[in-house]
Design a protein around this motif. Structure first.
Motif, PDB file in Angstrom:
ATOM      1  N   ASN A  72      36.115  44.327  40.416  1.00  0.00           N
ATOM      2  CA  ASN A  72      35.112  44.418  41.471  1.00  0.00           C
ATOM      3  C   ASN A  72      35.590  45.309  42.607  1.00  0.00           C
ATOM      4  O   ASN A  72      36.395  44.875  43.437  1.00  0.00           O
ATOM      5  N   PRO A  73      35.092  46.534  42.695  1.00  0.00           N
ATOM      6  CA  PRO A  73      35.498  47.399  43.799  1.00  0.00           C
ATOM      7  C   PRO A  73      34.903  46.889  45.112  1.00  0.00           C
ATOM      8  O   PRO A  73      33.983  46.062  45.122  1.00  0.00           O
ATOM      9  N   VAL A  74      35.424  47.389  46.230  1.00  0.00           N
ATOM     10  CA  VAL A  74      34.837  47.061  47.528  1.00  0.00           C
ATOM     11  C   VAL A  74      33.372  47.476  47.481  1.00  0.00           C
ATOM     12  O   VAL A  74      33.031  48.546  46.984  1.00  0.00           O
ATOM     13  N   GLY A  75      32.495  46.604  47.942  1.00  0.00           N
ATOM     14  CA  GLY A  75      31.058  46.860  47.879  1.00  0.00           C
ATOM     15  C   GLY A  75      30.390  46.156  46.716  1.00  0.00           C
ATOM     16  O   GLY A  75      29.184  46.289  46.517  1.00  0.00           O
ATOM     17  N   ALA A  76      31.160  45.385  45.956  1.00  0.00           N
ATOM     18  CA  ALA A  76      30.588  44.652  44.823  1.00  0.00           C
ATOM     19  C   ALA A  76      29.590  43.615  45.319  1.00  0.00           C
ATOM     20  O   ALA A  76      29.790  42.972  46.356  1.00  0.00           O
ATOM     21  N   THR A  97      25.379  38.972  49.385  1.00  0.00           N
ATOM     22  CA  THR A  97      26.006  40.042  50.161  1.00  0.00           C
ATOM     23  C   THR A  97      26.846  40.950  49.274  1.00  0.00           C
ATOM     24  O   THR A  97      26.708  40.904  48.041  1.00  0.00           O
ATOM     25  N   THR A  98      27.706  41.742  49.900  1.00  0.00           N
ATOM     26  CA  THR A  98      28.663  42.585  49.186  1.00  0.00           C
ATOM     27  C   THR A  98      30.047  42.399  49.819  1.00  0.00           C
ATOM     28  O   THR A  98      30.157  42.010  50.978  1.00  0.00           O
ATOM     29  N   THR A  99      31.072  42.710  49.049  1.00  0.00           N
ATOM     30  CA  THR A  99      32.427  42.602  49.581  1.00  0.00           C
ATOM     31  C   THR A  99      32.686  43.749  50.544  1.00  0.00           C
ATOM     32  O   THR A  99      32.159  44.845  50.377  1.00  0.00           O
ATOM     33  N   ARG A 100      33.509  43.490  51.559  1.00  0.00           N
ATOM     34  CA  ARG A 100      33.877  44.548  52.508  1.00  0.00           C
ATOM     35  C   ARG A 100      35.380  44.788  52.521  1.00  0.00           C
ATOM     36  O   ARG A 100      35.902  45.517  53.369  1.00  0.00           O
ATOM     37  N   SER A 101      36.097  44.173  51.582  1.00  0.00           N
ATOM     38  CA  SER A 101      37.542  44.396  51.464  1.00  0.00           C
ATOM     39  C   SER A 101      37.947  44.158  50.020  1.00  0.00           C
ATOM     40  O   SER A 101      37.171  43.656  49.213  1.00  0.00           O
ATOM     41  N   ARG A 102      39.189  44.512  49.742  1.00  0.00           N
ATOM     42  CA  ARG A 102      39.787  44.115  48.472  1.00  0.00           C
ATOM     43  C   ARG A 102      40.272  42.691  48.625  1.00  0.00           C
ATOM     44  O   ARG A 102      40.557  42.243  49.733  1.00  0.00           O
ATOM     45  N   ALA A 103      40.376  41.974  47.533  1.00  0.00           N
ATOM     46  CA  ALA A 103      40.909  40.618  47.572  1.00  0.00           C
ATOM     47  C   ALA A 103      42.397  40.676  47.894  1.00  0.00           C
ATOM     48  O   ALA A 103      43.093  41.638  47.543  1.00  0.00           O
ATOM     49  N   THR A 104      42.874  39.650  48.568  1.00  0.00           N
ATOM     50  CA  THR A 104      44.278  39.552  48.927  1.00  0.00           C
ATOM     51  C   THR A 104      44.665  38.071  48.953  1.00  0.00           C
ATOM     52  O   THR A 104      43.838  37.218  48.642  1.00  0.00           O
ATOM     53  N   VAL A 105      45.886  37.787  49.338  1.00  0.00           N
ATOM     54  CA  VAL A 105      46.334  36.396  49.434  1.00  0.00           C
ATOM     55  C   VAL A 105      46.504  36.063  50.906  1.00  0.00           C
ATOM     56  O   VAL A 105      47.186  36.783  51.641  1.00  0.00           O
ATOM     57  N   LEU A 106      45.882  34.989  51.336  1.00  0.00           N
ATOM     58  CA  LEU A 106      45.929  34.546  52.721  1.00  0.00           C
ATOM     59  C   LEU A 106      46.989  33.465  52.876  1.00  0.00           C
ATOM     60  O   LEU A 106      46.927  32.423  52.212  1.00  0.00           O
ATOM     61  N   GLY A 107      47.967  33.721  53.728  1.00  0.00           N
ATOM     62  CA  GLY A 107      48.953  32.709  54.082  1.00  0.00           C
ATOM     63  C   GLY A 107      49.713  32.105  52.922  1.00  0.00           C
ATOM     64  O   GLY A 107      50.116  30.947  52.990  1.00  0.00           O
ATOM     65  N   SER A 108      49.876  32.829  51.849  1.00  0.00           N
ATOM     66  CA  SER A 108      50.618  32.352  50.667  1.00  0.00           C
ATOM     67  C   SER A 108      49.983  31.130  50.008  1.00  0.00           C
ATOM     68  O   SER A 108      50.652  30.392  49.297  1.00  0.00           O
ATOM     69  N   ARG A 130      27.565  39.034  41.488  1.00  0.00           N
ATOM     70  CA  ARG A 130      26.173  39.198  41.038  1.00  0.00           C
ATOM     71  C   ARG A 130      26.104  40.331  40.028  1.00  0.00           C
ATOM     72  O   ARG A 130      26.710  41.380  40.227  1.00  0.00           O
ATOM     73  N   PRO A 131      25.357  40.150  38.949  1.00  0.00           N
ATOM     74  CA  PRO A 131      25.196  41.250  38.002  1.00  0.00           C
ATOM     75  C   PRO A 131      24.381  42.383  38.636  1.00  0.00           C
ATOM     76  O   PRO A 131      23.589  42.157  39.533  1.00  0.00           O
ATOM     77  N   GLY A 132      24.623  43.597  38.191  1.00  0.00           N
ATOM     78  CA  GLY A 132      23.828  44.712  38.661  1.00  0.00           C
ATOM     79  C   GLY A 132      24.518  45.592  39.673  1.00  0.00           C
ATOM     80  O   GLY A 132      23.936  46.536  40.168  1.00  0.00           O
ATOM     81  N   GLY A 133      25.752  45.284  40.049  1.00  0.00           N
ATOM     82  CA  GLY A 133      26.503  46.163  40.950  1.00  0.00           C
ATOM     83  C   GLY A 133      26.171  45.964  42.398  1.00  0.00           C
ATOM     84  O   GLY A 133      25.553  44.986  42.791  1.00  0.00           O
ATOM     85  N   ALA A 134      26.552  46.931  43.213  1.00  0.00           N
ATOM     86  CA  ALA A 134      26.380  46.848  44.666  1.00  0.00           C
ATOM     87  C   ALA A 134      24.912  46.866  45.049  1.00  0.00           C
ATOM     88  O   ALA A 134      24.097  47.503  44.407  1.00  0.00           O
ATOM     89  N   ALA A 135      24.606  46.139  46.107  1.00  0.00           N
ATOM     90  CA  ALA A 135      23.236  46.039  46.578  1.00  0.00           C
ATOM     91  C   ALA A 135      22.875  47.213  47.458  1.00  0.00           C
ATOM     92  O   ALA A 135      23.691  47.813  48.067  1.00  0.00           O
TER      93      ALA A 135
END
Length: 135
Positions: A72-76, A97-108, A130-135
Motif C-alpha cells: 500500500n503506497p502512501v495515498g492508499a 480516507t487515504t493514508t498520508r504516511s508510510r507505516a512505521t512502529v510507534l514507541g516499540s 479499500r479495493p480500487g486504489g486511491a480515492a
C-alpha cells in the motif's frame, strides 16, 4: 534528500535474508541450540530472555509495517477505525480516507499509519484497505 529509513531497512533486511538463505552452514549452526539446550541457558543473565522476547516482538512489528508499505503506497484508500473495530462496536467512528504516511512502529509497541482526516496515527490492526486504489 535522504532515503526514508523504512526503505533502507527494507532493502537491508532483504540483503541480509538473501545472504542467510545462501549460507550452507546456517542450518547446521541453527541445529546446535537444539542439540545442546544446556548451552542456551539464561541463568547467568536473568533479563536476557525478556530482552530477546522484546527484540522478537519489535522485529515482528517492523515486518508488519514493511508488509503494509509494500502492498500500500502512501495515498492508499483505506477505512480507518480510530476507536475500536466495527466487530467490537458497529456504531463507533470509521473514516473512509487515504493514508498520508508510510507505516512505521510507534514507541516499540504498535505498527501504525497516519491517515487524512485524523490527527493521530492509527494502529494497522484498525485499518482496512479499500479495493480500487486511491480515492
Amino acid at each position: 534528500m535522504t532515503a526514508n529509513p523504512i526503505e533502507r531497512l527494507d532493502v537491508q533486511a532483504a540483503v541480509v535474508e538473501q545472504r542467510h538463505q545462501l549460507d550452507a552452514s546456517d542450518t547446521a549452526f541453527a541445529a546446535l541450540a537444539c542439540m545442546h539446550p544446556e548451552a542456551c541457558a539464561c541463568d547467568d543473565d536473568p533479563g536476557w530472555a525478556a530482552f530477546i522476547a522484546r527484540q522478537v516482538a519489535l522485529n515482528s512489528l517492523w515486518r508488519e509495517a514493511a508488509r503494509f508499505n509494500a502492498a500500500n503506497p502512501v495515498g492508499a484508500a483505506v477505512v480507518a477505525y480510530p476507536g475500536v473495530r466495527p466487530e467490537d462496536d458497529p456504531n463507533d467512528e470509521r473514516i473512509v480516507t487515504t493514508t498520508r504516511s508510510r507505516a512505521t512502529v510507534l514507541g516499540s509497541h504498535t505498527a501504525v499509519v497516519w491517515v487524512h482526516g485524523h490527527g493521530a496515527c492509527i494502529a494497522l490492526t484498525h485499518i482496512d484497505v479499500r479495493p480500487g486504489g486511491a480515492a
